[in-house]
Enzyme design. Structure first.
Site, PDB file in Angstrom:
ATOM      1  N   ARG A  56     -68.077  77.686  37.012  1.00 48.28           N
ATOM      2  CA  ARG A  56     -66.872  77.687  37.837  1.00 48.28           C
ATOM      3  C   ARG A  56     -66.959  78.776  38.891  1.00 48.28           C
ATOM      4  O   ARG A  56     -67.644  79.784  38.727  1.00 48.28           O
ATOM      5  CB  ARG A  56     -65.619  77.850  36.977  1.00 48.28           C
ATOM      6  CG  ARG A  56     -65.494  79.216  36.287  1.00 48.28           C
ATOM      7  CD  ARG A  56     -64.510  80.115  36.979  1.00 48.28           C
ATOM      8  NE  ARG A  56     -64.429  81.430  36.325  1.00 48.28           N
ATOM      9  CZ  ARG A  56     -65.077  82.495  36.752  1.00 48.28           C
ATOM     10  NH1 ARG A  56     -65.869  82.409  37.797  1.00 48.28           N
ATOM     11  NH2 ARG A  56     -64.954  83.667  36.136  1.00 48.28           N
ATOM     12  N   SER A  62     -57.207  82.679  43.640  1.00 48.93           N
ATOM     13  CA  SER A  62     -57.441  83.479  42.431  1.00 48.93           C
ATOM     14  C   SER A  62     -58.100  84.812  42.772  1.00 48.93           C
ATOM     15  O   SER A  62     -57.806  85.841  42.151  1.00 48.93           O
ATOM     16  CB  SER A  62     -58.318  82.701  41.447  1.00 48.93           C
ATOM     17  OG  SER A  62     -57.658  81.548  40.990  1.00 48.93           O
ATOM     18  N   LYS A  66     -56.428  88.485  41.892  1.00 47.81           N
ATOM     19  CA  LYS A  66     -57.115  89.531  41.140  1.00 47.81           C
ATOM     20  C   LYS A  66     -57.298  90.779  41.988  1.00 47.81           C
ATOM     21  O   LYS A  66     -57.221  91.908  41.489  1.00 47.81           O
ATOM     22  CB  LYS A  66     -58.460  89.023  40.631  1.00 47.81           C
ATOM     23  CG  LYS A  66     -59.148  89.991  39.680  1.00 47.81           C
ATOM     24  CD  LYS A  66     -60.259  89.332  38.899  1.00 47.81           C
ATOM     25  CE  LYS A  66     -60.837  90.284  37.865  1.00 47.81           C
ATOM     26  NZ  LYS A  66     -61.897  89.652  37.040  1.00 47.81           N
ATOM     27  N   GLU A 152     -71.376  86.089  36.589  1.00 50.40           N
ATOM     28  CA  GLU A 152     -71.114  86.484  35.210  1.00 50.40           C
ATOM     29  C   GLU A 152     -71.531  85.348  34.288  1.00 50.40           C
ATOM     30  O   GLU A 152     -71.067  84.216  34.432  1.00 50.40           O
ATOM     31  CB  GLU A 152     -69.639  86.810  34.996  1.00 50.40           C
ATOM     32  CG  GLU A 152     -69.360  87.299  33.569  1.00 50.40           C
ATOM     33  CD  GLU A 152     -67.875  87.474  33.278  1.00 50.40           C
ATOM     34  OE1 GLU A 152     -67.462  88.620  33.031  1.00 50.40           O
ATOM     35  OE2 GLU A 152     -67.147  86.468  33.304  1.00 50.40           O
ATOM     36  N   HIS A 168     -56.758  80.881  25.207  1.00 55.41           N
ATOM     37  CA  HIS A 168     -56.374  80.785  26.619  1.00 55.41           C
ATOM     38  C   HIS A 168     -55.175  79.851  26.797  1.00 55.41           C
ATOM     39  O   HIS A 168     -54.233  80.166  27.552  1.00 55.41           O
ATOM     40  CB  HIS A 168     -57.554  80.283  27.441  1.00 55.41           C
ATOM     41  CG  HIS A 168     -57.247  80.096  28.898  1.00 55.41           C
ATOM     42  ND1 HIS A 168     -57.140  81.144  29.769  1.00 55.41           N
ATOM     43  CD2 HIS A 168     -57.001  78.964  29.618  1.00 55.41           C
ATOM     44  CE1 HIS A 168     -56.850  80.687  30.983  1.00 55.41           C
ATOM     45  NE2 HIS A 168     -56.743  79.373  30.907  1.00 55.41           N
TER      46      HIS A 168
END
Length: 247
Positions: A56, A62, A66, A152, A168
């Site tokens: 993703r 987003s 953040k 990541e 989640h």
């Protein structure tokens, strides 16, 4: 609108587009590496530690959310350093030992630079979360330069992945304010998932030991396996040529 303003907006749009494309290309590069490992395991090994993968890229919205929480980010370059999980790849395995095996294989890739390793398996988070996180830099070759891009990588078992997905969904449902009773039950579920991983790995090793013993006592037709078994059929003449090149 003046032409100068239009050109400036086009320049900004192109910079943002290139910025996001870098992460797309980095993920594709990393996914290609995993695909190659998958192919190798399929043709050359009895067992494939990779169950499935999922990737993703954070949306621009987003990223901004953040960025507001963390602060900083006065330029795209500073955003890149502030938010290092814009691109993410999750690798799911059957067993805990597979996680460290895959991690080692990725670390041995000479063009990947491992920036950071967070082992939440040996050191779980207080809520019970378990996974191995690798922060790697992937080289991306553009038309005018090479750019190292952060990705990541999360490596976890099926049980860990199931728990993380459930956790989640619960936090999303309660908008982060989960009742204490559910938090306790989530922690108990994480402990149960850990116990399941240990039991399944124990069974896996016992089965492998039995299989090795059976193979040692049997007298298989090795040439027949090599020329007509799983994977690519290999002509006997080619096997002889390969043998002559082996010292």
């Amino acid at each position: 609108m003046e032409k100068r303003q239009i050109d400036q907006l086009r320049h900004i749009r192109n910079k943002v587009t290139r910025f996001m494309m870098m992460y797309k290309f980095a993920l594709e590069e990393l996914e290609t590496k995993i695909d190659i490992l998958n192919e190798e395991f399929h043709f050359l090994h009895e067992y494939n530690p990779i169950e499935h993968t999922k990737s993703r890229i954070k949306s621009p919205e987003s990223i901004l959310e953040k960025l507001n929480r963390k602060g900083g980010g006065e330029s795209l370059a500073s955003i890149k350093e502030t938010i290092r999980d814009i691109a993410g790849l999750r690798i799911t395995c059957s067993f805990v030992e597979d996680i460290y095996w895959i991690s080692e294989m990725l670390q041995n890739q000479s063009d990947l630079h491992v920036v950071e390793i967070k082992d939440y398996i040996k050191n779980p988070k207080p809520n019970g979360y378990r996974s191995l996180h690798l922060l790697v830099q992937v080289p991306v070759f553009m038309s005018d330069r090479q750019e190292p891009v952060y990705v990541e990588v999360q490596i976890r078992t099926i049980a860990m992945d199931f728990w993380a997905s459930l956790e989640h969904k619960i936090f999303y449902k309660y908008d982060g304010s989960v009742p204490p009773r559910l938090l306790e039950e989530l922690k108990d579920a994480a402990d149960s998932a850990t116990a399941l991983d240990r039991k399944m790995e124990k069974l896996h090793k016992e089965i492998e030991a039995i299989k090795s013993a059976d193979e040692a006592s049997a007298e298989p037709n090795l040439l027949g396996q090599l020329t007509g078994g799983k994977g690519l059929p290999i002509p006997e003449a080619l096997l002889r040529l390969a043998d002559e090149g082996t010292e």
